[in-house]
Structures are given as structure tokens and as C-alpha cells.
Scaffold this motif. Structure first.
Motif, PDB file in Angstrom:
ATOM      1  N   UNK A 403     117.144  17.379  46.485  1.00 24.69           N
ATOM      2  CA  UNK A 403     117.751  16.743  45.810  1.00 24.69           C
ATOM      3  C   UNK A 403     118.023  15.298  46.208  1.00 24.69           C
ATOM      4  N   UNK A 404     118.043  14.806  47.396  1.00 20.66           N
ATOM      5  CA  UNK A 404     118.133  13.512  47.684  1.00 20.66           C
ATOM      6  C   UNK A 404     116.712  12.763  47.399  1.00 20.66           C
ATOM      7  N   UNK A 405     115.570  13.339  47.324  1.00 18.37           N
ATOM      8  CA  UNK A 405     114.212  12.575  46.912  1.00 18.37           C
ATOM      9  C   UNK A 405     114.459  12.597  44.932  1.00 18.37           C
ATOM     10  N   UNK A 406     114.882  13.670  44.484  1.00 18.28           N
ATOM     11  CA  UNK A 406     115.137  13.555  43.184  1.00 18.28           C
ATOM     12  C   UNK A 406     115.827  12.317  42.908  1.00 18.28           C
ATOM     13  N   UNK A 407     116.996  12.124  43.510  1.00 18.97           N
ATOM     14  CA  UNK A 407     117.803  10.925  43.246  1.00 18.97           C
ATOM     15  C   UNK A 407     117.205   9.671  43.299  1.00 18.97           C
ATOM     16  N   UNK A 408     116.294   9.639  44.514  1.00 21.63           N
ATOM     17  CA  UNK A 408     115.557   8.393  44.767  1.00 21.63           C
ATOM     18  C   UNK A 408     114.688   8.036  43.735  1.00 21.63           C
ATOM     19  N   UNK A 409     114.063   9.053  43.124  1.00 21.82           N
ATOM     20  CA  UNK A 409     112.925   8.888  41.977  1.00 21.82           C
ATOM     21  C   UNK A 409     113.639   8.424  40.833  1.00 21.82           C
ATOM     22  N   UNK A 410     114.885   9.091  40.664  1.00 18.36           N
ATOM     23  CA  UNK A 410     115.496   8.834  39.387  1.00 18.36           C
ATOM     24  C   UNK A 410     116.094   7.436  39.605  1.00 18.36           C
ATOM     25  N   UNK A 411     116.190   6.751  40.597  1.00 16.42           N
ATOM     26  CA  UNK A 411     117.008   5.459  40.939  1.00 16.42           C
ATOM     27  C   UNK A 411     118.441   5.704  41.029  1.00 16.42           C
ATOM     28  N   UNK A 412     118.957   7.211  41.417  1.00 17.63           N
ATOM     29  CA  UNK A 412     120.392   7.413  41.365  1.00 17.63           C
ATOM     30  C   UNK A 412     120.839   7.701  42.777  1.00 17.63           C
ATOM     31  N   UNK A 413     120.350   7.158  43.793  1.00 16.49           N
ATOM     32  CA  UNK A 413     120.661   7.093  45.255  1.00 16.49           C
ATOM     33  C   UNK A 413     121.912   6.059  45.838  1.00 16.49           C
ATOM     34  N   UNK A 414     122.343   5.485  45.050  1.00 21.09           N
ATOM     35  CA  UNK A 414     123.260   4.536  45.197  1.00 21.09           C
ATOM     36  C   UNK A 414     122.979   3.609  46.154  1.00 21.09           C
ATOM     37  N   UNK A 415     123.910   3.624  47.449  1.00 16.83           N
ATOM     38  CA  UNK A 415     123.444   2.572  48.327  1.00 16.83           C
ATOM     39  C   UNK A 415     122.414   2.995  49.219  1.00 16.83           C
ATOM     40  N   UNK A 416     121.837   4.144  49.287  1.00 22.09           N
ATOM     41  CA  UNK A 416     120.795   4.763  49.937  1.00 22.09           C
ATOM     42  C   UNK A 416     119.474   4.142  49.074  1.00 22.09           C
ATOM     43  N   UNK A 417     119.583   3.866  47.988  1.00 22.92           N
ATOM     44  CA  UNK A 417     118.411   3.779  47.196  1.00 22.92           C
ATOM     45  C   UNK A 417     117.136   2.610  47.722  1.00 22.92           C
ATOM     46  N   UNK A 418     116.089   3.542  47.862  1.00 21.59           N
ATOM     47  CA  UNK A 418     114.816   2.850  48.317  1.00 21.59           C
ATOM     48  C   UNK A 418     114.131   2.014  47.212  1.00 21.59           C
ATOM     49  N   UNK A 419     113.964   0.878  47.408  1.00 20.01           N
ATOM     50  CA  UNK A 419     113.316   0.141  46.126  1.00 20.01           C
ATOM     51  C   UNK A 419     112.026   0.458  45.800  1.00 20.01           C
ATOM     52  N   UNK A 420     111.877   0.570  44.418  1.00 23.37           N
ATOM     53  CA  UNK A 420     110.352   0.746  44.072  1.00 23.37           C
ATOM     54  C   UNK A 420     109.882   2.306  44.133  1.00 23.37           C
ATOM     55  N   UNK A 421     110.553   3.292  44.444  1.00 19.75           N
ATOM     56  CA  UNK A 421     110.054   4.621  44.785  1.00 19.75           C
ATOM     57  C   UNK A 421     109.411   5.256  43.626  1.00 19.75           C
TER      58      UNK A 421
END
Length: 579
Positions: A403-421
Motif C-alpha cells: 500500500x505504501x509503495x503504491x501511494x509513493x508511485x502514485x505521488x499520494x504519500x502526502x508528507x512522506x512523499x519521496x520525490x521522483x519515485x
């Protein structure tokens, strides 16, 4: 106000035709004729395996056992499943099969968990694979889709745990961990501390003896993960600790302290896995994340024969799985940006850096000191807070990582977002043993990163709520620019929501960097719109034209019409996949 977006661009049409062509070509069996006239291998003769995609994810907040918001596991499972369905824009009757993972429960808990969502007669498989149970359910779902047995499969994991460290359930039969504990005692003795903590801490001790790693390196891992968790509303712990506090917390088994150990947790997570054909048929490209490669490996002879505390806790399993995944995907660790890694104890995260190939063997201490495991470094590892801080409900953990990695790839991780995933790596291990390693990438990068159903959408929410969430997300990064252009405050009185509920949202694009407020507000609106929830939803998707909505009475409006026309500038561009 909002463009209908019903037209498809020439580039999108071209891409779609290309995808259709590739799918047709992939079904053709070609035989490679070798120069030595020998028969081609089965692998060479077989067509490429079909692609599989995660199209929806959801999870509950992880909580201390018995002290959360859910009475029992069916409620947790229902929330996670409904969130995943809403995230994908699907209904439960579109799920063809389900794999349900849990460790502590009776034999058909999977059925009990899903019957509360729907009783459609689908096959439901119950899965138990220790701490890798969640990712085992996921790889089973993937294999069912990849093997052509289903087009849409739900992977669900949950756990309702007892407080305190893990205990044996049965005393009248062989324990699957007895060989591990026996070798552990032979290598480093047996102490009056939890056996799991001893196994992993002993691996840390061996790493210290072989490579000069210091206790501070383990503490730095926990410090990082607790810090990351402060940004995660789903995390069991959201407190930040200093490095000294981590080191000074009660010693569990040298060198691991209490704040370097994962807690027991209650929680659930879910993911929906689909075939490429299903994705195209239901226009799910915008959310689709491809499972680029996924492998499960179990113990080999070296686990016991090499008499190593590091190998006893799955180092070689992880190494082999990672090598297979990177080879199959044609990628290397250098291509990865974000990782969710099984940090049941800080010592395991440290040795896993090396097993996954993130740094050379024996160099994990230098890797940590360089800050290459957090924001600003080479990788961001466990942006969710990991097991140490997010929590570890065994059956849900692997799916929460997904779930977390899907949010990261979809740029939906809010304050946790890693740039340019662009590429994400998952690692989930269960002693006894099984490890699952996976690589994910955005399935259709040509589609907008802005998904209609954000991660926080819950079952029973207003239909229009996700769009307000998307506006808020946009303002966080581009708010100042929009304020300069729009200079207006918009209010929405939304009626006929779930259960007949009413709610108000205020979008301020006049002050500061902009904001979205739910509920009553003291801000004076330049324009106020009143609409039913379902009509507003259709309006925002372009299914209902503003003029038609106004003249049919579906939209009531008060305020400055010229200002109202500016609303289209801030509304999210809903991808064609969601129309």
C-alpha cells in the motif's frame, strides 16, 4: 467550469493501440531455432508472462492490540477492503477470487472477514506464512492473475493480536521454529528474552564481530524509522525520539533496545490485483501500478549448515529472492528510489541492506552513517515508519508495505512523499521460513499521476470528497501560483451525502498558499455552490456540464459569476481512465 475530458487525444489513442498490439503479440508462441539444432528450452519457447497490476489499495490505522477503534478482525478487514475497492473505483462483485492472510485465528477467518463485505460465492483462500503472510497472499493473487485463472483478485491481510511478545500456540506438536532456536542456542546460547528478539539481535552481534558495526548503527535505524512515522497517520507510534532515547530504552537483547523492536499490533490492509486486459476494459490506467517482478524464496541448506546467526534469520533467502527479482525485471538496486523493508528489529534492517544489494557486504554501518537510508540519501527506506514504528500485525504487514509503495508511485504519500519515485522495492520475511521481494513501477506513466480515489478515501464517505482531497494536495505544492491567478474563496454546500448527510467545503485560493477546509468556516466566500453529493461528483468528472446543472436546478449558485468561472483553473484534471 470543468472540461468534460470525454475526448481522447491522438497520443492516448496511439498508446492504446500499441498496448492492444503488444497484448496480441504476446499470445503468439514462437520457437527459437538454435544453430546446434538442439531443442529450445521451455523458457525460450514460452510466451512472455502476462503483466499484473495493483489497481487499488487500502489499510486501517495500525493500533495497540485491544485498544483500537475496531471491535474485531471482520471490521478491520471490511474497512481495508472497502478502501481498496474505493481506491480502484470497483465494486466487490467484480472481485473473482480472494487470498486472505492471517496468523492468529481459526481456519476460515478469511470467509468471516469477507462475508461482511459481500457473499458472492467466490473462492477464498486462507494463507498463513508467519510474518510474510500478507505478501504471500499478494503473490498468490498475482499468480492467479498471471496464470490466467482470474482477471481481478483481492489480496487481504489482517491480524488481531495478543499484547506482548509472540508466544507458542500449541505445545503438543512439533514447533516449526525448533530447529532455528536449537541452532541459535548452539551458536550464542539461550537467554531469558523473547526468542524472536534473540534470533535477530544475535545476527546483529555477528555483524558487529565480523565487520566492526557499532550499537549506534542499530539505534540510528530505529531513530530514522520513528522519525519517518511522525508523518504517517496510519502508524501505531507517531512519536519522535532522540538517538539517546533510542539507545537508553530498556535492553531487550544486546544490542537491541525496546525502541528498536516492532510492537504487536491490530490492523488490516488490502490490495486488488488485475490483468492488463481488465485494466484496459475498466479504464484503470491512472491508478495501475505494475508488479514488475515478485519472488518468494524459502530456506536452503545454508540456513543451518553454515552455522551463521545472520543466515539463520533469512539472509540467504533475501539475497536469492532479490537477485531473481532484479534479474527478471532487468533492473539493479541503483534503479530503486524507495523501499519498504522488513525491520521487525533494527538488526534485521541492517543486515538486509546488504542482502538486497543496497550496499556491499560488511558496509551497512558506513551506509547508515552516510544517511543513504533516508530522505536526501541514496534511498528512502521505510518512509512509512516500518514495522518498528508503524506496527506489525503479521497478516497485514506485507500488504501495508504494498500500500505504501503504491501511494509513493502514485505521488499520494502526502508528507512522506519521496520525490521522483519510479521504481519501488518491497521486502517481507517470515522465519520458518519465507521471504517475498517485489519491484513495482507505475503501470501507465502516460496517464496523470493524479488519481481520482486518494489513499484516505473511506467507505461511506461523500462521493465528492476525493476531489476536494486532490485540490488540497495540489495547493500544498502549487498553492502560491494558484492564489496569484485566482484570488477567490469558493464554498460548496453538499447535500444528500451518505445517509442523507450534509457537509460544507471551502476552497480558499485567495490567502497565503491556499487551503481546503471541511466544515464550517469563518471565511467569506466569493461564490457559494449548493449541490447533491452525486451531482457534484458527476460535475467534477465532467459527466455533468455546468450549464446543464444550473438550468436543470441541480446546481444552485450565489455570488460573482465572473469569479465562479475561475473555479475551472483549480479543479483537478481527472484522468480519462476514470471517466
Amino acid at each position: 467550469m470543468i472540461r468534460s475530458m470525454l475526448s481522447i487525444s491522438r497520443s492516448t489513442l496511439s498508446t492504446s493501440l500499441k498496448n492492444i498490439s503488444q497484448r496480441n503479440n504476446s499470445s503468439i508462441l514462437s520457437v527459437n531455432v538454435q544453430t546446434n539444432s538442439s531443442l529450445a528450452s521451455a523458457e525460450e519457447m514460452a510466451p512472455n508472462k502476462p503483466k499484473t497490476f495493483v489497481v487499488g489499495v487500502g489499510m486501517t490505522k495500525f493500533e495497540k492490540p485491544g485498544r483500537g477503534t475496531h471491535d474485531d478482525y471482520p471490521e478491520m478487514a471490511k474497512e481495508a477492503t472497502n478502501k481498496a475497492l474505493a481506491d480502484a473505483g470497483l465494486t466487490y462483485d467484480q472481485i473473482e477470487q480472494a487470498a486472505v492472510g492471517y496468523c492468529y485465528g481459526d481456519s476460515t477467518c478469511g470467509q468471516k472477514a469477507l462475508y461482511g463485505v459481500g457473499m458472492t460465492g467466490i473462492p477464498i483462500y486462507n494463507v498463513n506464512n508467519n510474518c510474510s503472510t500478507g505478501s504471500t497472499a499478494l503473490i498468490l493473487a498475482k499468480n492467479l492473475v498471471e496464470g490466467g485463472l482470474a482477471d481481478c483478485v483481492l489480496a487481504l491481510g489482517f491480524e488481531k493480536m495478543q499484547p506482548g511478545s509472540l508466544k507458542n500456540t500449541f505445545s503438543d506438536r512439533a514447533n516449526p521454529m525448533e530447529d532455528f532456536v536449537t541452532l541459535m542456542a548452539e551458536l550464542q546460547g539461550f537467554a531469558p528474552s523473547p526468542p524472536a528478539a534473540q534470533l535477530f539481535a544475535n545476527a546483529g552481534r555477528e555483524h558487529m564481530a565480523k565487520y566492526g558495526t557499532k550499537p549506534e548503527h542499530f539505534a540510528k535505524i530505529a531513530w530514522k524509522n520513528h522519525k519517518h512515522s511522525t508523518r504517517n497517520p496510519y502508524s501505531q507510534f507517531q512519536d519522535e525520539y532522540t538517538l539517546d532515547q533510542i539507545k537508553a530504552s530498556p535492553l531487550i537483547h544486546d544490542p537491541v533496545t525496546k525502541l528498536q523492536c516492532c510492537p504487536t499490533s491490530d490492523g488490516s490492509a488490502a490490495a486488488i490485483v488485475c490483468s492488463e486486459e481488465f485494466v484496459h476494459k475498466h479504464n484503470l490506467q491512472a491508478n495501475a501500478v505494475e508488479i514488475l517482478a515478485m519472488e518468494m524464496v524459502t530456506d536452503g541448506p545454508s540456513t543451518f549448515d553454515d552455522k551463521s546467526s545472520i543466515k539463520l534469520v533469512g539472509y540467504d533467502m533475501t539475497k536469492k529472492a532479490a537477485e531473481k527479482v532484479f534479474s527478471k525485471a532487468g533492473k539493479t538496486p541503483e534503479d530503486v528510489q524507495v523501499i519498504e523493508l522488513h525491520d521487525c528489529f533494527s538488526a534485521n534492517e541492517l543486515i538486509t541492506y546488504e542482502a538486497l544489494g543496497l550496499c556491499p557486504e560488511g558496509k551497512a554501518g558506513e551506509f547508515i552513517d552516510a544517511g543513504d537510508n533516508t530522505y536526501g540519501g541514496k534511498y528512502v527506506i521505510n518512509p512509512s515508519g516500518g514495522l518498528i514504528s508503524k506496527g506489525h500485525p503479521l497478516g497485514a504487514t506485507g500488504l501495508a508495505q504494498c500500500t505504501e509503495l503504491n501511494w509513493q508511485l502514485r505521488n499520494k504519500a502526502d508528507k512522506r512523499q519521496v520525490p521522483g519515485v519510479k521504481l519501488a522495492l518491497q521486502h517481507n520475511i517470515g522465519l520458518g521460513g519465507a521471504v517475498v521481494v517485489a519491484l513495482y513501477q507505475k503501470g501507465f506513466p502516460e496517464y496523470s499521476q493524479t488519481a481520482l480515489y486518494p489513499a484516505t478515501t473511506a467507505a461511506g464517505a461523500f462521493k465528492a470528497e476525493p476531489v476536494f482531497d486532490l485540490v488540497q494536495s495540489t495547493l500544498k505544492t502549487e498553492g502560491a501560483e494558484y492564489v496569484k491567478k485566482v484570488k477567490a474563496v469558493f464554498a460548496f454546500n453538499v447535500t444528500d451525502g451518505p445517509g442523507g448527510a450534509k457537509e460544507t467545503w471551502v476552497i480558499d485560493v485567495k490567502n497565503g498558499n491556499g487551503s481546503v477546509t471541511r466544515g464550517s468556516s469563518n471565511k467569506k466566500a466569493d461564490c457559494t455552490f449548493t449541490m447533491k453529493d452525486s451531482d457534484l461528483y458527476d460535475l467534477m468528472l465532467g459527466k455533468l456540464q455546468p450549464q446543464a446543472a444550473f438550468f436543470s436546478g441541480k446546481m444552485k449558485f450565489n455570488g460573482n459569476m465572473a469569479v465562479a468561472m475561475k473555479l475551472q483553473q483549480i479543479m483537478p484534471k481527472v484522468p480519462p481512465a476514470n471517466l
